[in-house]
Design a protein around this motif. Structure first.
Motif, mmCIF file in Angstrom:
data_model
loop_
_atom_site.group_PDB
_atom_site.id
_atom_site.type_symbol
_atom_site.label_atom_id
_atom_site.label_comp_id
_atom_site.label_asym_id
_atom_site.label_seq_id
_atom_site.Cartn_x
_atom_site.Cartn_y
_atom_site.Cartn_z
ATOM 1 N N ARG A 84 0.809 -1.211 0.000
ATOM 2 C CA ARG A 84 0.000 0.000 0.000
ATOM 3 C C ARG A 84 0.850 1.272 0.000
ATOM 4 O O ARG A 84 0.574 2.219 -0.755
ATOM 5 N N ASP A 85 1.882 1.311 0.852
ATOM 6 C CA ASP A 85 2.717 2.514 0.929
ATOM 7 C C ASP A 85 3.387 2.818 -0.406
ATOM 8 O O ASP A 85 3.530 3.989 -0.785
ATOM 9 N N TYR A 86 3.793 1.790 -1.117
ATOM 10 C CA TYR A 86 4.447 1.994 -2.405
ATOM 11 C C TYR A 86 3.483 2.599 -3.419
ATOM 12 O O TYR A 86 3.843 3.518 -4.160
ATOM 13 N N TRP A 87 2.247 2.088 -3.450
ATOM 14 C CA TRP A 87 1.287 2.611 -4.421
ATOM 15 C C TRP A 87 0.910 4.056 -4.098
ATOM 16 O O TRP A 87 0.747 4.879 -5.012
ATOM 17 N N ILE A 88 0.761 4.369 -2.814
ATOM 18 C CA ILE A 88 0.461 5.747 -2.435
ATOM 19 C C ILE A 88 1.586 6.676 -2.876
ATOM 20 O O ILE A 88 1.351 7.760 -3.424
ATOM 21 N N ALA A 219 1.693 -10.745 3.844
ATOM 22 C CA ALA A 219 1.645 -9.760 4.920
ATOM 23 C C ALA A 219 2.928 -9.789 5.739
ATOM 24 O O ALA A 219 3.475 -8.735 6.101
ATOM 25 N N VAL A 220 3.426 -10.988 6.031
ATOM 26 C CA VAL A 220 4.674 -11.116 6.786
ATOM 27 C C VAL A 220 5.838 -10.545 5.977
ATOM 28 O O VAL A 220 6.703 -9.834 6.518
ATOM 29 N N ALA A 221 5.857 -10.835 4.674
ATOM 30 C CA ALA A 221 6.926 -10.303 3.821
ATOM 31 C C ALA A 221 6.905 -8.783 3.804
ATOM 32 O O ALA A 221 7.957 -8.129 3.809
ATOM 33 N N PRO A 339 -0.197 -2.643 8.038
ATOM 34 C CA PRO A 339 0.202 -4.005 7.642
ATOM 35 C C PRO A 339 -0.155 -5.075 8.669
ATOM 36 O O PRO A 339 -0.517 -6.195 8.295
ATOM 37 N N VAL A 340 -0.086 -4.723 9.966
ATOM 38 C CA VAL A 340 -0.370 -5.721 10.995
ATOM 39 C C VAL A 340 -1.861 -5.860 11.242
ATOM 40 O O VAL A 340 -2.424 -6.964 11.169
ATOM 41 N N THR A 341 -2.543 -4.751 11.550
ATOM 42 C CA THR A 341 -3.947 -4.813 11.951
ATOM 43 C C THR A 341 -4.883 -5.154 10.802
ATOM 44 O O THR A 341 -5.941 -5.741 11.016
ATOM 45 N N SER A 342 -4.517 -4.793 9.577
ATOM 46 C CA SER A 342 -5.385 -5.075 8.431
ATOM 47 C C SER A 342 -4.993 -6.367 7.727
ATOM 48 O O SER A 342 -5.723 -7.354 7.755
ATOM 49 N N PHE A 343 -3.800 -6.386 7.130
ATOM 50 C CA PHE A 343 -3.438 -7.505 6.262
ATOM 51 C C PHE A 343 -3.053 -8.765 7.037
ATOM 52 O O PHE A 343 -3.547 -9.858 6.755
#
Length: 466
Positions: A84-88, A219-221, A339-343
């Motif tokens: 997500r951060d990369y796309w933003i 998600a872990v990656a 990344p933790v709470t969502s994915f």
């Protein structure tokens, strides 16, 4: 063959029983005069000699290969949505290394991504249905994996290319890549599940477990790459390189499969009902009786549809936009919270929900409680809407003003998706005649993808309504 136990249909897969007992042999004899439309694949009354002697799966290599195939079936999609951060950063202003300049495209990218991935998947599922008896599984699986690898390699190359002046072009190109990857992944998904139907149940279970593990692995990656690499582009580069290597590993593993005695043993039986047999026996591929399948499994099909409609409606479009209520500049708030709470939470809960169906299968296929439980998942939508989703343009009230709420809600969403989404997929092939089990698996998969496609379209509206 009385000593061999019948294999039940595998979860989320097309299944064709290939083991014959005395009862099935009698049914075959009685059904010799049935019309071709009554079965997707032709029946045969004899079992190959090799199938009577089952070799051992040395070092569980075949199990591991199908587990990897299961991961690979959802890995491309999960790697796209968790970056997500990369796309933003890429869709806002690549020249601004703070990554704080947002746009409508970057803020709602997950919704567009969901539409671009699920709509073509429905069409490719139909295409795969007609390709089953025309192209071999090897051709469909390897070609789809090669296409996925090539698109991911292009995506990896563009990570280090400055496209700040071509945001719209990059956006369109990314969606086109998602369309191609989703279509290829869907053909790969259906083909591998078709092959697993010829193996014992533990192989199908390996595929299911791997599929559920794909989201957790991605998600872990993502979390690991965030903790190791600081720059957003370096992080994305490492992230997509992991995907490239894993897809290449899937290709090598599948090429290894025919060389193993255990897989050759069961694929010999599959060859007896392959495309060549169909074309020689009937001259054209038979079409299964959809009316009968729908009559028997329409409630289960609608249950699958609604489960995944609700899930894709809020994940990842809404869930990944929920931010921490703490205004601190800690790494947890700024880097790891989403990344933790969502994915991670959702994917691990989904994995647990799917795995639990191996031991608990309640309610049953004809119970009215199952569709009621499926409908009850609707209450999850407003729960996510009134968390701290940002930006908020219409609903300014945040009722669940604590970071523990999105964790609990994602757990409920993932567990219910895994459990209530898997049960109908298990039950579907069981409520129809045995010869329609594989066709029913395809129909159930269609309901699943249709729910994802329509839900992803509505997720765009839901995001804009918050």
């Amino acid at each position: 063959m009385e000593s061999v136990k019948p294999v039940q249909p595998s979860v989320n897969s097309s299944y064709l029983p290939n083991l014959h007992d005395e009862q099935s042999a009698t049914e075959d004899e009685e059904g010799e005069n049935h019309s071709p439309s009554e079965s997707l694949l032709p029946k045969h009354t004899s079992t190959p000699l090799a199938v009577r002697y089952s070799p051992e799966d040395s070092y569980n290599l075949v199990y591991i290969i199908f587990f990897l195939m299961g991961i690979g079936s959802l890995l491309p999609w999960n790697f796209f949505i968790t970056a997500r951060d990369y796309w933003i950063y890429k869709l806002s202003n690549s020249s601004d290394h703070s990554g704080q300049q947002h746009s409508d495209i970057s803020d709602n990218f997950e919704s567009y991504l969901s539409v671009a991935s699920t709509v073509p998947s429905v069409l490719c599922l139909i295409l795969n249905y007609f390709l089953v008896n025309r192209l071999s599984a090897d051709v469909r699986i390897l070609s789809s994996l090669v296409v996925i690898l090539l698109v991911f390699l292009v995506t990896t190359v563009f990570v280090k290319v400055d496209l700040s002046e071509h945001n719209m072009g990059f956006f369109i190109g990314t969606l086109a890549s998602v369309v191609i990857i989703s279509g290829a992944s869907n053909i790969f998904y259906g083909s591998v599940f078709g092959i697993s139907g010829y193996f014992p149940m533990k192989i199908s279970q390996a595929l299911i477990s791997g599929q559920a593990m794909g989201g957790t692995l991605s998600a872990v990656a993502s979390i690991v790459s965030l903790s190791v690499v600081k720059d957003v582009t370096d992080n994305a580069l490492a992230y997509f390189l992991i995907a490239d290597v894993f897809i290449l590993l899937c290709i090598v593993s599948y090429l290894l499969l025919p060389k193993l005695a255990y897989s050759r043993h069961y694929m010999l039986a599959a060859a007896c009902v392959g495309p060549g047999t169909m074309s020689e026996g009937q001259g054209a591929a038979a079409v299964p009786p959809l009316q009968l399948i729908i009559k028997k499994a329409w409630v289960l099909g609608l249950s699958v549809f609604y489960v995944f409609f609700i899930s894709i409606l809020v994940f990842p479009a809404v869930s990944s936009g929920i931010q921490s209520v703490n205004n601190s500049n800690s790494p947890w708030t700024n880097k790891y919270f989403i990344p933790v709470t969502s994915f991670l939470v959702y994917n691990f809960a989904d994995f647990c929900g799917r795995q639990s169906t191996a031991w608990v299968q309640v309610p049953g296929p004809t119970s009215r409680v199952l569709p009621v439980l499926v409908l009850c998942r609707s209450f999850l939508v407003p729960l996510f809407m009134f968390c701290n989703y940002q930006p908020r343009d219409h609903l300014h009230s945040v009722l669940f003003n604590n970071d523990v709420y999105p964790v609990v809600f994602n757990c409920l969403l993932g567990l219910s998706n895994g459990y209530l989404g898997t049960l109908p997929m298990i039950y579907g092939p069981k409520v129809v005649p045995r010869e329609l089990a594989e066709a029913t698996g395809v129909v159930m998969s269609f309901f699943l993808m249709l729910g994802l496609a329509i839900g992803s379209a509505f997720s765009v509206l839901l995001v804009h309504s918050i």
